[in-house]
Design an enzyme around this catalytic site. Structure first.
Site, PDB file in Angstrom:
ATOM      1  N   LYS A 180     -10.459  -1.665  -1.860  1.00 57.01           N
ATOM      2  CA  LYS A 180      -9.725  -1.011  -2.794  1.00 57.01           C
ATOM      3  C   LYS A 180      -7.728  -0.998  -3.926  1.00 57.01           C
ATOM      4  CE  LYS A 180      -6.025   1.542  -0.301  1.00 57.01           C
ATOM      5  NZ  LYS A 180      -4.956   1.377  -1.364  1.00 57.01           N
ATOM      6  N   ASN A 181      -7.539  -2.174  -3.005  1.00 56.65           N
ATOM      7  CA  ASN A 181      -7.063  -3.166  -3.759  1.00 56.65           C
ATOM      8  C   ASN A 181      -6.926  -3.647  -5.619  1.00 56.65           C
ATOM      9  OD1 ASN A 181      -4.908  -1.726  -2.359  1.00 56.65           O
ATOM     10  ND2 ASN A 181      -3.686  -3.626  -1.781  1.00 56.65           N
ATOM     11  N   ASP A 225      -0.586  -4.757   4.768  1.00 56.91           N
ATOM     12  CA  ASP A 225      -1.087  -3.847   5.021  1.00 56.91           C
ATOM     13  C   ASP A 225      -1.895  -4.216   6.729  1.00 56.91           C
ATOM     14  OD1 ASP A 225      -0.565  -2.974   2.552  1.00 56.91           O
ATOM     15  OD2 ASP A 225      -2.351  -3.842   1.740  1.00 56.91           O
ATOM     16  N   ARG A 229      10.412   0.984  -3.295  1.00 55.73           N
ATOM     17  CA  ARG A 229       8.770   0.395  -4.277  1.00 55.73           C
ATOM     18  C   ARG A 229       9.429   1.276  -6.110  1.00 55.73           C
ATOM     19  NH1 ARG A 229       3.146   1.111  -1.194  1.00 55.73           N
ATOM     20  NH2 ARG A 229       2.925  -0.371  -2.624  1.00 55.73           N
ATOM     21  N   CYS A 285       7.916   5.912  -1.892  1.00 58.25           N
ATOM     22  CA  CYS A 285       6.483   6.670  -0.862  1.00 58.25           C
ATOM     23  C   CYS A 285       7.466   6.154   0.622  1.00 58.25           C
ATOM     24  CB  CYS A 285       5.550   5.765  -1.273  1.00 58.25           C
ATOM     25  SG  CYS A 285       5.992   4.288  -1.085  1.00 58.25           S
ATOM     26  N   ARG A 303      -8.171   7.548   1.981  1.00 59.28           N
ATOM     27  CA  ARG A 303      -7.374   7.299   0.946  1.00 59.28           C
ATOM     28  C   ARG A 303      -8.301   5.569   0.786  1.00 59.28           C
ATOM     29  NH1 ARG A 303      -1.589   6.392  -0.069  1.00 59.28           N
ATOM     30  NH2 ARG A 303      -2.645   5.006  -1.699  1.00 59.28           N
TER      31      ARG A 303
HETATM   32  C1  UD1 Z   1       0.566  -4.242  -3.442  1.00 59.17           C
HETATM   33  C2  UD1 Z   1      -0.574  -2.919  -2.645  1.00 59.17           C
HETATM   34  C3  UD1 Z   1      -0.055  -2.824  -1.547  1.00 59.17           C
HETATM   35  C4  UD1 Z   1       0.562  -3.902  -0.980  1.00 59.17           C
HETATM   36  C5  UD1 Z   1       1.137  -4.317  -1.607  1.00 59.17           C
HETATM   37  C6  UD1 Z   1       2.084  -5.706  -0.935  1.00 59.17           C
HETATM   38  C7  UD1 Z   1      -2.437  -2.287  -4.578  1.00 59.17           C
HETATM   39  C8  UD1 Z   1      -2.766  -1.004  -4.940  1.00 59.17           C
HETATM   40  N1  UD1 Z   1      -1.776  -1.899  -3.601  1.00 59.17           N
HETATM   41  O1  UD1 Z   1       1.252  -2.821  -3.978  1.00 59.17           O
HETATM   42  O2  UD1 Z   1      -1.558  -2.307  -0.576  1.00 59.17           O
HETATM   43  O3  UD1 Z   1       0.961  -3.195   0.550  1.00 59.17           O
HETATM   44  O4  UD1 Z   1       1.137  -5.067  -2.462  1.00 59.17           O
HETATM   45  O5  UD1 Z   1       0.851  -7.019  -0.764  1.00 59.17           O
HETATM   46  O6  UD1 Z   1      -2.363  -3.207  -4.721  1.00 59.17           O
HETATM   47  N2  UD1 Z   1       9.518  -4.248  -5.737  1.00 59.17           N
HETATM   48  C9  UD1 Z   1      10.724  -4.377  -6.626  1.00 59.17           C
HETATM   49  N3  UD1 Z   1      10.147  -4.556  -7.936  1.00 59.17           N
HETATM   50  C10 UD1 Z   1       9.160  -4.850  -8.337  1.00 59.17           C
HETATM   51  C11 UD1 Z   1       7.948  -4.400  -8.220  1.00 59.17           C
HETATM   52  C12 UD1 Z   1       8.156  -4.870  -6.565  1.00 59.17           C
HETATM   53  O7  UD1 Z   1      11.044  -4.731  -6.249  1.00 59.17           O
HETATM   54  O8  UD1 Z   1       9.165  -4.027  -9.850  1.00 59.17           O
HETATM   55  C13 UD1 Z   1       9.191  -4.503  -4.116  1.00 59.17           C
HETATM   56  C14 UD1 Z   1       8.488  -3.455  -3.791  1.00 59.17           C
HETATM   57  O9  UD1 Z   1       9.577  -2.309  -2.887  1.00 59.17           O
HETATM   58  C15 UD1 Z   1       7.762  -4.704  -2.436  1.00 59.17           C
HETATM   59  C16 UD1 Z   1       7.904  -5.862  -3.094  1.00 59.17           C
HETATM   60  O10 UD1 Z   1       8.491  -6.480  -4.492  1.00 59.17           O
HETATM   61  O11 UD1 Z   1       9.169  -4.437  -1.407  1.00 59.17           O
HETATM   62  C17 UD1 Z   1       5.627  -6.236  -3.096  1.00 59.17           C
HETATM   63  O12 UD1 Z   1       5.902  -5.019  -4.235  1.00 59.17           O
HETATM   64  P1  UD1 Z   1       4.352  -5.447  -4.827  1.00 59.17           P
HETATM   65  O13 UD1 Z   1       4.012  -6.297  -4.524  1.00 59.17           O
HETATM   66  O14 UD1 Z   1       4.743  -5.472  -6.019  1.00 59.17           O
HETATM   67  O15 UD1 Z   1       3.324  -4.271  -3.595  1.00 59.17           O
HETATM   68  P2  UD1 Z   1       2.202  -3.340  -4.933  1.00 59.17           P
HETATM   69  O16 UD1 Z   1       1.736  -3.940  -6.040  1.00 59.17           O
HETATM   70  O17 UD1 Z   1       3.106  -1.877  -4.377  1.00 59.17           O
END
Ligand code: UD1
Length: 432
Positions: free
Chosen positions: A22-23, A315, A130, A125, A407
């Site tokens: 999915k991701n 995850d 996030r 969320c 989902r």
């Molecule tokens: C993706 C995955 C999700 C997985 C996560 C971590 C998808 C669609 N989702 O989510 O299933 O749990 O990676 O492996 O691929 N952060 C910030 N600022 C930012 C971006 C991130 O503070 O601009 C923080 C987030 O709040 C979190 C951490 O960094 O605490 C990691 O987030 P991130 O790796 O970006 O997760 P996603 O890409 O949202």
């Protein structure tokens, strides 16, 4: 609203076919915005999140065709062709972004191709606040002008985006993906340091290379991208889902069963398999994927900490907690990626699990037996962890709010039932 009814206690035996990730798919689909030619994606999972992304891309002007015959009632054997010949609209509206945070992955490609994008801020969320600040700062470093107005990210890049040296202060999967896509069409070289190394990022990078992008360091923490004038169409097959694989591996372990996970990529499962083997679960590679088997006796408690890849994935944290709830002895589970990812704990506790949360760690003391209950969940992985706990519990469990499961898990009840699970979907309370 659909619910799932499970009567636990049956060791699961058989085979389960693993679908596309999915991701990975959620990052690969918006990559079509980078070219006017067709991107043909195969091995896409048949999931609500994929439909949400398709709807978002359609309203940007992407034409889509689903070809080929499905071989399993899902999307296996089908190819989704995405053609962004002309992008008629660069706004990603609140209604779609609100449903799925990954919608923000259209920002980088739209900005690179059209020089402008208006994308609703995703907001918080169930698992944490996030933010997307790291995506935005990196795009600004590439010359984009970014304002926040009325809940929207309003981004523009007069002329082309410029290559830049980006150092992510914290590893971000989505941030790496957004910047990677934007950098393929930027002027000059972009270096992404402290890039996420998740297999889904690697899958995206390999697809972009198939589309004509020039990327070095794929699979490492430093990605170097030489921007090109244009990308072209490509055919690409989505990597198998390592989280779906890990989830069904836990289903085998928690029921003390024996399941072959057909199509699983063993090489991407190292951290999860290491933990399972430490618990006493037998895991082996097979010609078709991997086999997971647990004996009747005890599973031992182990300590884990979630980390970016190649560490133990966040995850898989909730699923492992379900397994640890049935283990011999205690285990400590520490969540380092998201600040609020223990929402499944109160529900598991209602099933007899013995879990205490202290800040970002949970102490799990194995219970002799879990018992069925009415439960509900707030996010995708929490929902499936309750399904897993229910498979091991005495008596009947009803899992409410099944839309979370839909989902991210394709035909979850069919796949489990084929291995002997007593599981059925109730439509508005009625068995299907
Ligand atoms: C993706 C995955 C999700 C997985 C996560 C971590 C998808 C669609 N989702 O989510 O299933 O749990 O990676 O492996 O691929 N952060 C910030 N600022 C930012 C971006 C991130 O503070 O601009 C923080 C987030 O709040 C979190 C951490 O960094 O605490 C990691 O987030 P991130 O790796 O970006 O997760 P996603 O890409 O949202």
């Amino acid at each position: 609203m659909d619910r799932i009814r499970i009567v636990g206690g049956t060791p699961l035996k058989g085979t389960i076919t693993i679908g596309g990730a999915k991701n990975a798919a959620l990052a690969l689909m918006p990559a079509c915005l980078l070219t006017e030619e067709t991107l043909a994606l195969s091995n896409l999972p048949h999931l609500v999140d994929i439909t949400t992304m398709a709807n978002l891309l359609a309203q940007h002007g992407v034409m889509m065709a689903l070809n080929g015959n499905a071989t399993n009632g899902g999307h296996t054997g089908r190819v989704l062709e995405l053609t962004a010949a002309a992008i008629g609209n660069t706004t990603a509206p609140y209604d779609l972004v609100r449903k799925m945070r990954a919608s923000v992955l259209v920002l980088g490609p739209l900005l690179a191709r059209c020089g402008e994008a208006r994308v609703s801020l995703p907001g918080g969320c169930a698992i944490g606040t996030r933010p997307v600040d790291l995506h935005l700062k990196a795009l600004e470093q590439m010359g984009a002008r970014i304002e926040l107005d009325g809940g929207y990210i309003i981004a523009s890049a007069p002329g082309r985006l410029k290559g830049a040296h980006i150092i992510f202060p914290q590893i971000t999967v989505g941030g790496t993906e957004n910047i990677l896509m934007a950098a393929t069409l930027a002027e000059g070289e972009t270096v992404i340091a402290n890039a996420a190394r998740e297999p889904e990022v690697t899958d995206l990078a390999e697809c972009l290379v198939a589309m004509g992008a020039r990327i070095d360091g794929i699979g490492t923490g430093t990605l170097k991208i030489q921007g090109v004038e244009r990308l072209h169409g490509a055919e690409y097959s989505v990597v198998p889902d390592r989280i779906e694989t890990g989830t069904y591996a836990v289903a085998a372990a928690i029921t003390r069963g024996d399941i072959e996970l057909v199509g699983a990529r063993f090489d991407l499962m190292e951290s999860v398999n290491k933990v399972l083997m430490e618990c006493g679960v037998h895991v082996e590679e097979t010609p078709r994927g991997m086999r997971v088997r647990a004996d009747k006796g005890d599973i031992n408690g182990v300590d884990i900490m979630t980390e970016p890849y190649p560490g133990f994935p966040t995850d898989m944290q909730a699923q492992l907690m379900a397994l640890m709830s049935t283990a011999h002895g205690a285990s400590m589970i520490t969540e380092t990626i998201f600040e609020n990812r223990f929402m499944h704990v109160p529900e598991m506790t209602r099933m007899g699990a013995r879990i205490n949360v202290h800040g970002s760690s949970a102490i799990v003391r194995g219970a002799p037996k879990l018992s069925g209950a009415q439960v509900m969940a707030t996010d995708l992985r929490a929902s499936v962890s309750l399904v897993l706990a229910a498979l091991a519990a005495d008596g009947e469990t009803i899992v409410n709010r099944v839309y979370h499961l839909d989902r991210g898990y394709e035909r979850v009840e069919e796949k489990l039932a084929a291995c002997g699970a007593k599981i059925e979907r109730l439509k508005d309370g009625v068995a299907e």
